[in-house]
Scaffold this motif. Structure first.
Motif, PDB file in Angstrom:
ATOM      1  N   GLY A  63     -14.513 -10.838   2.952  1.00 14.52           N
ATOM      2  CA  GLY A  63     -14.346 -10.713   1.720  1.00 14.52           C
ATOM      3  C   GLY A  63     -13.424 -10.157   1.512  1.00 14.52           C
ATOM      4  N   ASN A  64     -12.446 -10.737   0.264  1.00 12.62           N
ATOM      5  CA  ASN A  64     -11.573 -10.248  -0.615  1.00 12.62           C
ATOM      6  C   ASN A  64     -11.088  -8.618  -0.326  1.00 12.62           C
ATOM      7  N   GLU A  65     -12.140  -8.026  -0.504  1.00 17.74           N
ATOM      8  CA  GLU A  65     -12.139  -6.540  -1.360  1.00 17.74           C
ATOM      9  C   GLU A  65     -12.151  -5.605  -0.005  1.00 17.74           C
ATOM     10  N   ASN A  66     -12.583  -6.545   1.234  1.00 18.56           N
ATOM     11  CA  ASN A  66     -12.246  -5.692   2.349  1.00 18.56           C
ATOM     12  C   ASN A  66     -11.018  -5.597   3.235  1.00 18.56           C
ATOM     13  N   VAL A  67     -10.270  -6.236   2.796  1.00 19.99           N
ATOM     14  CA  VAL A  67      -8.967  -6.390   3.046  1.00 19.99           C
ATOM     15  C   VAL A  67      -7.749  -6.616   2.045  1.00 19.99           C
ATOM     16  N   SER A  68      -6.282  -5.629   2.508  1.00 22.40           N
ATOM     17  CA  SER A  68      -5.483  -5.027   2.048  1.00 22.40           C
ATOM     18  C   SER A  68      -4.651  -5.268   3.035  1.00 22.40           C
ATOM     19  N   ALA A  69      -2.991  -4.931   1.896  1.00 17.21           N
ATOM     20  CA  ALA A  69      -1.924  -5.364   2.517  1.00 17.21           C
ATOM     21  C   ALA A  69      -1.164  -4.148   2.350  1.00 17.21           C
ATOM     22  N   LEU A  70       0.060  -3.981   2.332  1.00 19.58           N
ATOM     23  CA  LEU A  70       0.898  -2.672   3.096  1.00 19.58           C
ATOM     24  C   LEU A  70       2.047  -3.264   2.925  1.00 19.58           C
ATOM     25  N   MET A  71       3.358  -2.820   1.727  1.00 15.62           N
ATOM     26  CA  MET A  71       4.767  -3.765   2.536  1.00 15.62           C
ATOM     27  C   MET A  71       5.832  -2.321   2.982  1.00 15.62           C
ATOM     28  N   THR A  72       7.214  -2.502   3.345  1.00 18.39           N
ATOM     29  CA  THR A  72       7.478  -1.345   3.604  1.00 18.39           C
ATOM     30  C   THR A  72       8.967  -1.593   2.646  1.00 18.39           C
ATOM     31  N   THR A  73       9.043  -0.927   2.322  1.00 11.48           N
ATOM     32  CA  THR A  73      10.796  -0.518   1.691  1.00 11.48           C
ATOM     33  C   THR A  73      11.656  -0.559   2.277  1.00 11.48           C
ATOM     34  N   THR A  74      12.829  -1.455   2.283  1.00  6.26           N
ATOM     35  CA  THR A  74      14.114  -1.559   3.329  1.00  6.26           C
ATOM     36  C   THR A  74      14.852  -1.688   2.192  1.00  6.26           C
ATOM     37  N   ASN A  75      16.357  -1.235   2.932  1.00  7.95           N
ATOM     38  CA  ASN A  75      17.455  -1.779   1.907  1.00  7.95           C
ATOM     39  C   ASN A  75      17.714  -2.990   1.564  1.00  7.95           C
ATOM     40  N   ASN A  76      16.897  -4.064   2.804  1.00 13.42           N
ATOM     41  CA  ASN A  76      17.066  -5.118   2.279  1.00 13.42           C
ATOM     42  C   ASN A  76      16.250  -6.146   1.411  1.00 13.42           C
ATOM     43  N   LEU A  78      15.426  -3.318  -1.742  1.00 14.50           N
ATOM     44  CA  LEU A  78      14.926  -2.688  -2.727  1.00 14.50           C
ATOM     45  C   LEU A  78      14.927  -3.089  -3.956  1.00 14.50           C
ATOM     46  N   THR A  79      15.906  -3.821  -4.016  1.00 14.65           N
ATOM     47  CA  THR A  79      16.471  -4.658  -5.271  1.00 14.65           C
ATOM     48  C   THR A  79      15.518  -6.095  -5.359  1.00 14.65           C
ATOM     49  N   LYS A  80      14.878  -6.479  -4.720  1.00 12.32           N
ATOM     50  CA  LYS A  80      13.564  -7.411  -5.221  1.00 12.32           C
ATOM     51  C   LYS A  80      12.144  -7.038  -5.000  1.00 12.32           C
ATOM     52  N   LEU A  81      11.737  -5.763  -5.952  1.00 15.21           N
ATOM     53  CA  LEU A  81      10.461  -5.352  -5.917  1.00 15.21           C
ATOM     54  C   LEU A  81      10.158  -6.300  -6.725  1.00 15.21           C
TER      55      LEU A  81
END
Length: 311
Positions: A63-76, A78-81
Motif C-alpha cells: 500500500g502506498n501509505e506504508n512506503v516512504s522514501a528519503l533523499m540525501t542532499t549532496t554537492n552533486n 544541491l542545485t537540482k532540488l
C-alpha cells in the motif's frame, strides 16, 4: 520500520512484512542521473531502474501509505532540488524530506569534495526549494516538505512532533532505536554509522545476547539522556529558539570529541542550519501572507490547500 534500498526485495518478503505490519523506507535521490550518482550497484551499474520497479511492487503489496522514501542532499544535487521534487511528485509521493548531509559513513571516507558543501549553500538551496513547493501547493498539487512541517508544527502549535532530532532530552534511544542486520542495537542511525566507520562507542548491545533492560537501561544511554537537555547545554540554555530545537549528542561526540555528549552547539553545523531555517520560517510567518500561511496550515493539519483556504 525497515530501511532498504529495495534492490533485493521480492513478493515473499513483502507479504511477510505486510503480515507483521512493518513499514518500508527506501532511498531515492531523484531522477536517474542524480540517483545513480551516489547509489550504484556493487557491480558498478545503475540501481535506479531496479529501485523504481521494486518500488511499484512494494506499493502494490504494502500500500502506498506504508512506503516512504528519503533523499540525501549532496554537492552533486544541491542545485537540482527542483528536479528531485518533480520526480517525487511524478512518482506519486505526497512529500519529501530535504535533509542535509550527515558527517558519517560514506560522506567522510574520501568523498568529501564530491559530496559535501557549506551549510550556508544548503540553507540557500533549501529556501528556494520551499518556495517552489509552496507554489506547487497553490497550483493544486498536494506536496509537503516534511522538515518544514515539523518546524512549523513546533512553532505554530502546542503539539509535539516526535521528531528525534528536536527533543529535549534527546530522542535517541527513547523515541526510537536502530537494529543493525547482525542484531547490534544503537540509539540512533548516526551511532550505527559511527560503528561502520570503526567506532562502536554507541553500541548498546545485541538483541541475541542482551535483554531489553540491559539495552535500554544501560549506563551509556542514561548518560546520553541525562546530558542532552538543551536547558543545560552551554549556548542553548539562553537561546530564543530553545523550545523549537534540540541537540545531537552523537554529533557532539564525533565532531567535537565531547565524551559528555553536550558539545558546544553554537559553533556546530547543526546549530547553524537550524537557526537559519527556523529564522526563515519566522520571517515568512511575520509577513503573514495568507496564501503562504494556508499552505503551512494544510501541511500541519494534513488537509488539501483549497480546503484550508476556504475556511
Amino acid at each position: 520500520m525497515l530501511c532498504t534500498n529495495l534492490t533485493l526485495i521480492n513478493q515473499d518478503m513483502l507479504e511477510y512484512l505486510k503480515k507483521h505490519k512493518v513499514l518500508i523506507s527506501t532511498s531515492l535521490d531523484g531522477p536517474k542521473t542524480l540517483h545513480d550518482a551516489n547509489r550504484l550497484m556493487r557491480s558498478g551499474g545503475s540501481s535506479y531502474d531496479t529501485v523504481i520497479e521494486n518500488l511499484k511492487l512494494t506499493r502494490a503489496v504494502m500500500g502506498n501509505e506504508n512506503v516512504s522514501a528519503l533523499m540525501t542532499t549532496t554537492n552533486n544535487n544541491l542545485t537540482k532540488l527542483r528536479h528531485i521534487i518533480d520526480k517525487y511528485v511524478e512518482l506519486g509521493f505526497q512529500g519529501v524530506f530535504l535533509r542535509s548531509l550527515n558527517p558519517y559513513g560514506y560522506a567522510t571516507t574520501g568523498h568529501t569534495e564530491k559530496l559535501q558543501y557549506d551549510m550556508d549553500d544548503f540553507v540557500s538551496a533549501y529556501k528556494e526549494a520551499i518556495q517552489y513547493i509552496i507554489t506547487l501547493n497553490q497550483k493544486g498539487i498536494l506536496f509537503v516538505e516534511y522538515f518544514a512541517t515539523i518546524l512549523l508544527t513546533r512553532i505554530l502549535t502546542p503539539f509535539s512532533t516526535g521528531f528525534m532530532d528536536l527533543q529535549s532530552p534527546a530522542g535517541v534511544g527513547i523515541l526510537g532505536a536502530i537494529y543493525d542486520f547482525n542484531g547490534d542495537v544503537y540509539p540512533s542511525d548516526e551511532g550505527r554509522m559511527l560503528a561502520a566507520m570503526g567506532d562502536p562507542h554507541f553500541r548498546l548491545g545485541n538483541v541475541q545476547r542482551n535483554t531489553y533492560r540491559e539495552l535500554f537501561y544501560s549506563p551509556l544511554l542514561h548518560k546520553i539522556i541525562h546530558n542532552s537537555c538543551v536547558e543545560i547545554i552551554p549556548g542553548c540554555h539562553s537561546c530564543a529558539y530553545q523550545q523549537f530545537c534540540g541537540n545531537d549528542p552523537i554529533r557532539a561526540y564525533s565532531q567535537q570529541n565531547d565524551k559528555k555528549y553536550m558539545g558546544h552547539i553554537p559553533t556546530s553545523e547543526f546549530c547553524k542550519k537550524y537557526k537559519q531555517i527556523i529564522s526563515y520560517f519566522m520571517e515568512l510567518i511575520r509577513e503573514n501572507d495568507q496564501a503562504v500561511m494556508d499552505v503551512f496550515w494544510s501541511w500541519i493539519t494534513k488537509r488539501e490547500y483549497n480546503e484550508v483556504r476556504m475556511k
